[in-house]
Every structure is written in structure tokens, then in C-alpha cells.
Design a protein around this motif. Sequence first.
Motif, PDB file in Angstrom:
ATOM      1  N   GLU A   1       0.813  -1.216   0.000  1.00  0.00           N
ATOM      2  CA  GLU A   1       0.000   0.000   0.000  1.00  0.00           C
ATOM      3  C   GLU A   1       0.847   1.267   0.000  1.00  0.00           C
ATOM      4  OE1 GLU A   1      -2.776  -0.095   3.144  1.00  0.00           O
ATOM      5  OE2 GLU A   1      -3.767  -1.929   2.491  1.00  0.00           O
ATOM      6  N   SER A   2       2.168   1.110   0.092  1.00  0.00           N
ATOM      7  CA  SER A   2       3.035   2.279   0.182  1.00  0.00           C
ATOM      8  C   SER A   2       4.079   2.253  -0.926  1.00  0.00           C
ATOM      9  CB  SER A   2       3.731   2.305   1.546  1.00  0.00           C
ATOM     10  OG  SER A   2       4.690   3.326   1.585  1.00  0.00           O
ATOM     11  N   TYR A   3       4.412   3.450  -1.398  1.00  0.00           N
ATOM     12  CA  TYR A   3       5.466   3.584  -2.394  1.00  0.00           C
ATOM     13  C   TYR A   3       6.803   3.921  -1.727  1.00  0.00           C
ATOM     14  CZ  TYR A   3       1.636   3.822  -5.761  1.00  0.00           C
ATOM     15  OH  TYR A   3       0.527   3.539  -6.507  1.00  0.00           O
ATOM     16  N   ASP A   4       6.820   3.945  -0.432  1.00  0.00           N
ATOM     17  CA  ASP A   4       7.980   4.396   0.311  1.00  0.00           C
ATOM     18  C   ASP A   4       8.986   3.258   0.467  1.00  0.00           C
ATOM     19  OD1 ASP A   4       9.666   5.910   1.796  1.00  0.00           O
ATOM     20  OD2 ASP A   4       8.475   5.863   3.629  1.00  0.00           O
ATOM     21  N   LEU A   5      10.212   3.457  -0.048  1.00  0.00           N
ATOM     22  CA  LEU A   5      11.279   2.472   0.090  1.00  0.00           C
ATOM     23  C   LEU A   5      12.165   2.778   1.292  1.00  0.00           C
ATOM     24  CD1 LEU A   5      12.381   2.134  -3.653  1.00  0.00           C
ATOM     25  CD2 LEU A   5      10.912   0.598  -2.351  1.00  0.00           C
ATOM     26  N   LEU A   6      11.900   3.891   1.965  1.00  0.00           N
ATOM     27  CA  LEU A   6      12.752   4.302   3.081  1.00  0.00           C
ATOM     28  C   LEU A   6      12.804   3.272   4.200  1.00  0.00           C
ATOM     29  CD1 LEU A   6      14.568   6.498   4.239  1.00  0.00           C
ATOM     30  CD2 LEU A   6      12.517   7.589   5.188  1.00  0.00           C
ATOM     31  N   PRO A   7      11.681   2.633   4.609  1.00  0.00           N
ATOM     32  CA  PRO A   7      11.784   1.643   5.694  1.00  0.00           C
ATOM     33  C   PRO A   7      12.765   0.520   5.382  1.00  0.00           C
ATOM     34  CG  PRO A   7       9.494   2.243   5.342  1.00  0.00           C
ATOM     35  CD  PRO A   7      10.271   2.875   4.226  1.00  0.00           C
TER      36      PRO A   7
ATOM     37  N   VAL B   1      17.201 -10.192   2.092  1.00  0.00           N
ATOM     38  CA  VAL B   1      18.398  -9.388   1.822  1.00  0.00           C
ATOM     39  C   VAL B   1      18.886  -9.647   0.399  1.00  0.00           C
ATOM     40  CG1 VAL B   1      20.823  -9.027   2.445  1.00  0.00           C
ATOM     41  CG2 VAL B   1      19.098  -9.300   4.245  1.00  0.00           C
ATOM     42  N   GLU B   2      18.890 -10.912   0.007  1.00  0.00           N
ATOM     43  CA  GLU B   2      19.361 -11.260  -1.342  1.00  0.00           C
ATOM     44  C   GLU B   2      18.462 -10.639  -2.401  1.00  0.00           C
ATOM     45  OE1 GLU B   2      21.457 -15.158  -3.257  1.00  0.00           O
ATOM     46  OE2 GLU B   2      19.767 -15.475  -1.909  1.00  0.00           O
ATOM     47  N   GLU B   3      17.164 -10.555  -2.110  1.00  0.00           N
ATOM     48  CA  GLU B   3      16.241  -9.921  -3.051  1.00  0.00           C
ATOM     49  C   GLU B   3      16.519  -8.424  -3.170  1.00  0.00           C
ATOM     50  OE1 GLU B   3      11.426  -9.215  -3.566  1.00  0.00           O
ATOM     51  OE2 GLU B   3      12.166 -10.814  -2.252  1.00  0.00           O
ATOM     52  N   GLN B   4      16.866  -7.788  -2.054  1.00  0.00           N
ATOM     53  CA  GLN B   4      17.144  -6.353  -2.077  1.00  0.00           C
ATOM     54  C   GLN B   4      18.421  -6.032  -2.847  1.00  0.00           C
ATOM     55  OE1 GLN B   4      14.965  -4.256  -0.982  1.00  0.00           O
ATOM     56  NE2 GLN B   4      13.647  -5.742   0.031  1.00  0.00           N
ATOM     57  N   ILE B   5      19.333  -6.992  -2.940  1.00  0.00           N
ATOM     58  CA  ILE B   5      20.571  -6.763  -3.705  1.00  0.00           C
ATOM     59  C   ILE B   5      20.251  -6.443  -5.162  1.00  0.00           C
ATOM     60  CG2 ILE B   5      22.639  -7.922  -4.608  1.00  0.00           C
ATOM     61  CD1 ILE B   5      22.795  -9.434  -1.955  1.00  0.00           C
ATOM     62  N   LEU B   6      19.173  -7.017  -5.665  1.00  0.00           N
ATOM     63  CA  LEU B   6      18.794  -6.823  -7.063  1.00  0.00           C
ATOM     64  C   LEU B   6      17.748  -5.734  -7.239  1.00  0.00           C
ATOM     65  CD1 LEU B   6      18.573 -10.598  -8.067  1.00  0.00           C
ATOM     66  CD2 LEU B   6      20.498  -9.027  -8.393  1.00  0.00           C
ATOM     67  N   SER B   7      17.595  -4.879  -6.245  1.00  0.00           N
ATOM     68  CA  SER B   7      16.605  -3.799  -6.319  1.00  0.00           C
ATOM     69  C   SER B   7      16.924  -2.839  -7.455  1.00  0.00           C
ATOM     70  CB  SER B   7      16.570  -3.041  -4.994  1.00  0.00           C
ATOM     71  OG  SER B   7      15.779  -1.877  -5.083  1.00  0.00           O
ATOM     72  N   SER B   8      15.887  -2.243  -8.016  1.00  0.00           N
ATOM     73  CA  SER B   8      16.081  -1.237  -9.072  1.00  0.00           C
ATOM     74  C   SER B   8      16.509   0.108  -8.492  1.00  0.00           C
ATOM     75  CB  SER B   8      14.784  -1.051  -9.867  1.00  0.00           C
ATOM     76  OG  SER B   8      13.717  -0.659  -8.998  1.00  0.00           O
ATOM     77  N   ASN B   9      16.435   0.231  -7.170  1.00  0.00           N
ATOM     78  CA  ASN B   9      16.835   1.472  -6.509  1.00  0.00           C
ATOM     79  C   ASN B   9      18.298   1.358  -6.067  1.00  0.00           C
ATOM     80  OD1 ASN B   9      17.170   3.160  -3.878  1.00  0.00           O
ATOM     81  ND2 ASN B   9      15.384   4.044  -4.894  1.00  0.00           N
ATOM     82  N   ASP B  10      19.139   2.285  -6.518  1.00  0.00           N
ATOM     83  CA  ASP B  10      20.577   2.217  -6.229  1.00  0.00           C
ATOM     84  C   ASP B  10      20.877   2.265  -4.741  1.00  0.00           C
ATOM     85  OD1 ASP B  10      21.199   2.055  -8.908  1.00  0.00           O
ATOM     86  OD2 ASP B  10      21.566   4.201  -9.147  1.00  0.00           O
ATOM     87  N   ARG B  11      20.122   3.074  -4.003  1.00  0.00           N
ATOM     88  CA  ARG B  11      20.400   3.219  -2.572  1.00  0.00           C
ATOM     89  C   ARG B  11      20.068   1.930  -1.816  1.00  0.00           C
ATOM     90  NH1 ARG B  11      17.902   8.450   0.001  1.00  0.00           N
ATOM     91  NH2 ARG B  11      19.370   7.839   1.641  1.00  0.00           N
TER      92      ARG B  11
END
Length: 712
Positions: free
Chosen positions: A513-519, A549-559
Motif C-alpha cells: 500500500e506504500s510507495y515508500d522504500l525508506l523503511p 536481503v538477497e532480493e534487495q541486492i537486485l533492487s532497481s533502486n541504487d540506494r
Amino acid sequence: MATAPAAGSSPKQSELSREDQTLLIFAGLMEGGKEDDETVRDLDRMTKVLNDDIEAVKKGEKSICPLIDSDCADTLLGYLDMRQPDIVRGHATLTTSSYLRAAGEDGAQKLSAFFYDRVKRGTYDDYIVAFCVASSVFPIVPELTAEMFLNEGFLPSLGPLMRRKWKSRKVESACLDMLNVACMNAACREAVQKYCVEWLEEIVDQDPDDVVKDMFATNSDGNLGEGSISMRRHSRQVQNLAAVILAKIKKQGKVTELEKGDSGRVELATTSIEDLTKMFTNLLVKNPEQADQNAIEGLAYASLQPQIKEELADDSALLTSLVKALKDAPPRSPLTYGALSIFSNMTRYQPPLSEEQKRMGQLKAYANAAGKEGANISPLNDDEHVSARCKKIFAAGVTPVLVTHSKNGSQASLALIIGIIHSIAMTQSLRGQLAQQGAVRMLIDSWNALAAINTEGAATTGPESDKTRRQAAQALARILISTNPAHVFGGTRPVPVSAAIRPLTSLLKRDEESYDLLPAFESLMALTNLASTDDDTRSGILRAAWPDVEEQILSSNDRITRAAIELVCNLVQGPEGIALYADGSQKAANRLNIMVALADAEDEGTRIAAGGALASLLSFEGAVEAVIKRERGIKIILGLCSAEETEDLRHRGAVAIYSMASADGDVGKKARDAIRAENGIFILTECAKASRRAEVVEVVVHTLKLLLEEDK
């Protein structure tokens, strides 16, 4: 009413039929003159009988509700009178709720008849009971009560009643209590604004001295007639309650058609929201030991206004009084919830918006500029102003009080407490102090408590409960990003580091429900900090979160990718993390290939993080073999050592190449050959010339020595 069994000859209560129990209990309730605890027991027994009746009817049995005639209903509703002890009123409210659910339409008709009949009689006693009943049942059956409240002619009749020469404080209090509760309903709130604003403002603006002057002016001979002066003016409590109602109907700060005169021009309100705020503030500051519930509730509504938030935050005496009022307030009380609401309103940041939501906001702003109703966000609600308010509230000493209330509060209060801490933790300079004052333990305990509630499937669970848990986890992440784990998880009553892992890893699962990647980003940063402590913590993180964590390694967001790699960089300092990349399996080789590829990413921060991970992993033979086999593997790592790169990249690249070149046996020979084949000697030489760090030059020199010795 049918005759009840004689008390002396009746069997035990548990042996009676439901019908006989009903008659016997109502006979007792009608007697009167009993001790409060006896009345409460009768009410509780009646509640149980009614609840049982609801279940019995579902099974096809006959309901007991036809036995409850108008006299019985009048008796029950009479216990909602404000002149009854609070404990009796509380239990009577529960019984009334059960009755209205069990009796259905018949109960609704009896309630309406009771209300209209008492209002029609028009005595002070009847008004008090009618108003009290409406106040008590409004939350139970809001639609029915609103219908009674909005009955034609009822609201206009309240003005003359409240303007009577001789004041009845109980009538006025009961009437205003009813209006106060009714304002939770939009239609009722609009009706109150239409018919009651004028006399409500008269009550608030009343000057007691003016009342006395008018009396003497009217009676110049000194004969004031019957009745004391106090009977001719509104009490302070009534004034405060009227101010709360005005705050509720003025909280939107919009001009409606009801506020326009015959000319169509807007007429200024007699009492502004700022005036009401000053009134509530004075009450709290002057009498902090006797915090007024009405003042707290009024400020809770007034503090929805951006300008009021600023005024409250700038008043250090008021903040101190509010913190004290919250400290002294009983758990799960309206006073507690009201004070928490004020702090919540003042500290709440605007939610993050998607690009589409931002565009819609711009369109609304354009419409507003054209004279149409829009949704402009006040500049006083921007991050800078909210952060400043958070600092002032924190300085007032609110955190220890919030921690204390979190232990015994309701779920609704806990949500407000977590939201306040979540906002304060946005300010990096306050995070260490939050940890010192117990916020870390509180957030972990709250997250676990909410998780347990969700597991039990309580009726209060749902999106709001999930949102509160995510806020608790995110606030925890923010604190742990900026604090030394050794300090946070030490002390005389240490919290185990492992207790923070589950809340933090829960943020890695995206909230749809959120577009926020900050959390997720903050979670990765906090986990990286924890992973710097010991192997047990690293193992705990891997067990709880490695797939995420392994999934986040391939995130489209550089940060996000960078933060995930930085976490991996710390995780591979332990044996379990190393095995994931260097156990010689195909999965390990695939993971290492991804890490090498990220060392060639466009984002410099990602390349630095990947280079750091490779510098650790390439100390192991399995990882060296995988890099040698990978196409362009050696070339990419040498690229980190290029003279054009930054010192951080050169350092990581040099350590990684040294680790490969110093490997033993055939693997080491293959690595040195591959490095030379990629023009490694020249690249490393240029790296040493360009670097200004002694540690970089030292590593490069040792590596060149290994490569050149191989040629002899």
C-alpha cells in the motif's frame, strides 16, 4: 411487567430459566436504595443474560427481550444518569449495549420513546436523563442516536434552555456532553454549527463580572431577587466544555455557507480557534496539577491546525504542563488519549507520496489557486517545521513518560506513542538520547506485543495494526542506524541484540500500500550496524532475513542495492556468510558473479560496497576460483584500482587483488597469471602513483612484489 418469582422461595440464580433470571434481575434493579456494588452485580448479571440470549436466538431458541417492557427499559436507561456513580454508569452502558443488540428494532423503539418522552416533559430532571442517555448510547448506536438528535425542532430548542436566567449546571453539563459526543458524526456536527454556535460562543465569552454588573444595573435599588449570583452565570466547567465543542466544529478552518450573512459576505466568527486555544492553554498552565479533561480534549482538536501546532510548540510552559498531565494521567483514560493526541498532531510528518500522487496534489493546488476548494499542504507542516516541533517536545521530557504509558496503555494509545517516537527519531541528533531513555526496549516490546495480538486474531487487528508495527520497526531502525550497538544493548538490564532482528527484517518485505522504500533502506542500514558486532548476531540476521536481503541486492533502486551490499559486506565477516559465497557450489558462484557485476555498477557507492565484500571474500579459495572462471572477473576488480577512481575504491580493489595474488597452490598461480594477463602490473603501478593513502600504497607494493617474483 410480569411477576417475578418470590425471592425467598426461588432456587439458585444459576438454576433459574433465562426468563426467570431476567424478571428477578429487573426486580432488583427497580428496587433502588442498594449499595453500588450490588447494583453493579445486577447489571453485570443482566449483561450476561442478554449476551447469552443473543447466542440462544442464533440456535433457534425464544428470546427473553419481549419480557423487557417499557418500565424495564426506562429503569435500565435511568442508570445512565450523570448523577449515578461513575462505576454504575459504566456497567449500565455495557448492559444497555447488550440490550440494544439483543432487542434489535424493539430496543431502538423503546430508546427513542424514552428520549422523546423525557424531552417533551421538559423538567430539569427529565432533560438531564435524556441528554445523558443520548451521550452514552451515541457510540453504541450512532445512526439511531443521530436520528433522534437531528429530529426537527430539537436542536433549536436547546438555545432557549441554555439561555435561561436561572442556570442548572447539571442540565448544562448534560446538554453539552451530548453535543460534544454528537460532534463525532458529520451531519450532527453541521447541525450543531447551524443551530448552536451563537449560544455556545455566548457561553465561552461570558465574563462573570459582567453578569454581576448587569444584575445591579437592572436592579438599581440593590434588590437582586431570589437566587444566588452563581445560578445566573455559566460555570467554568460548562464554559470549558462549550469551548471544546466550538473547537470541534471549527477545526477544519473552512468557511461554510452557514458562516455567511445575508449579503453573501463572510462574517467573522466571534470566537476564533486561536482564542479557544489560548483559553485551553491558560487552564493547563495555571493548574497543571489539576489537568482539565475539557482543556486537553479541546487542544487535541485545535492542534490539528498548522498555526496552532506552531503556537503550542513555542510555549515551553504549556509543553511542560502537557507532559506532566500525561505523566499523572491514569492508563487507558480519556485524559491520556487526549494528551497523546496533541503530541501526535504536533509531531506528525506528511506521508510520502508517489509521483502520481504528487501530480494530483499539484492539480489540486492549481484548482485552489483558481478559487476552488483544494488540498494545499501548509508550509507549517513541512519537514523542517515538524522537525523543529519534535525537538521542542523531546526537550520537554516526553520520552520517559511515553515509555511508561506504553506498558499499560490501550492499543489505540500505543499506536499514538509509537507514532510520536517514530517522528522524533527522524531527527538524527536525538536518536542516541532516545535510546538512553528506553525507546529501544519499548519499541521492541511493542512490536512483539502487536505481533502477538495479530497472531491471536483479535478484532482490532488489520491494516492499522500492521501500520503501527511497521512504524515501531522503522523507529527502531532509525535509532539503531545512529547508535553504537554496544551502548544500546549493554547496561544493567540489557536487551539482547537478537531481539531487534525480527522487527528490523520485517521492514524488508514491501508494503504493497506504500510507495515508500525508506523503511527497507533504514532496516538494511540498521542491520549493517548490528552485523558489525559478533558472529552470533550475523548468524541471526542470516537465519531471519537472508532471502529478503538477497532480493534487495537486485533492487532497481541504487540506494537499496548499496545498503544491501554494505550489509553483506559485514555478514561475510562470519563463517556462515562466507559459506554463502565461497563454499564451491553453483549457488555460491552465482552469488559471487552478481557481486562482481555490482563492482562495475554506475553508482559509486554500490561499487565501494561490492569492493569491500569482495576484499573479504577473496581471501577464500572457492571465491578466487569463481572470479577466475567468470568472464571479465579479474578485469572488473582491477578496474577498482584504476588511477581515475577514488581512494576508497582503489583501497578495496587493491586488497581484493592482493587476496587473489596471495592465494596458495594452483589457485594462487592461476590468479597471478590472470592478473598479469589483464595488464595488472601496469594498473597497480599507476594506482600506487595516484594514491595518497599509505595503506593503499602498502597493499599495492606487496601485490606487485608477488606478481613480479612469479616472473623470475
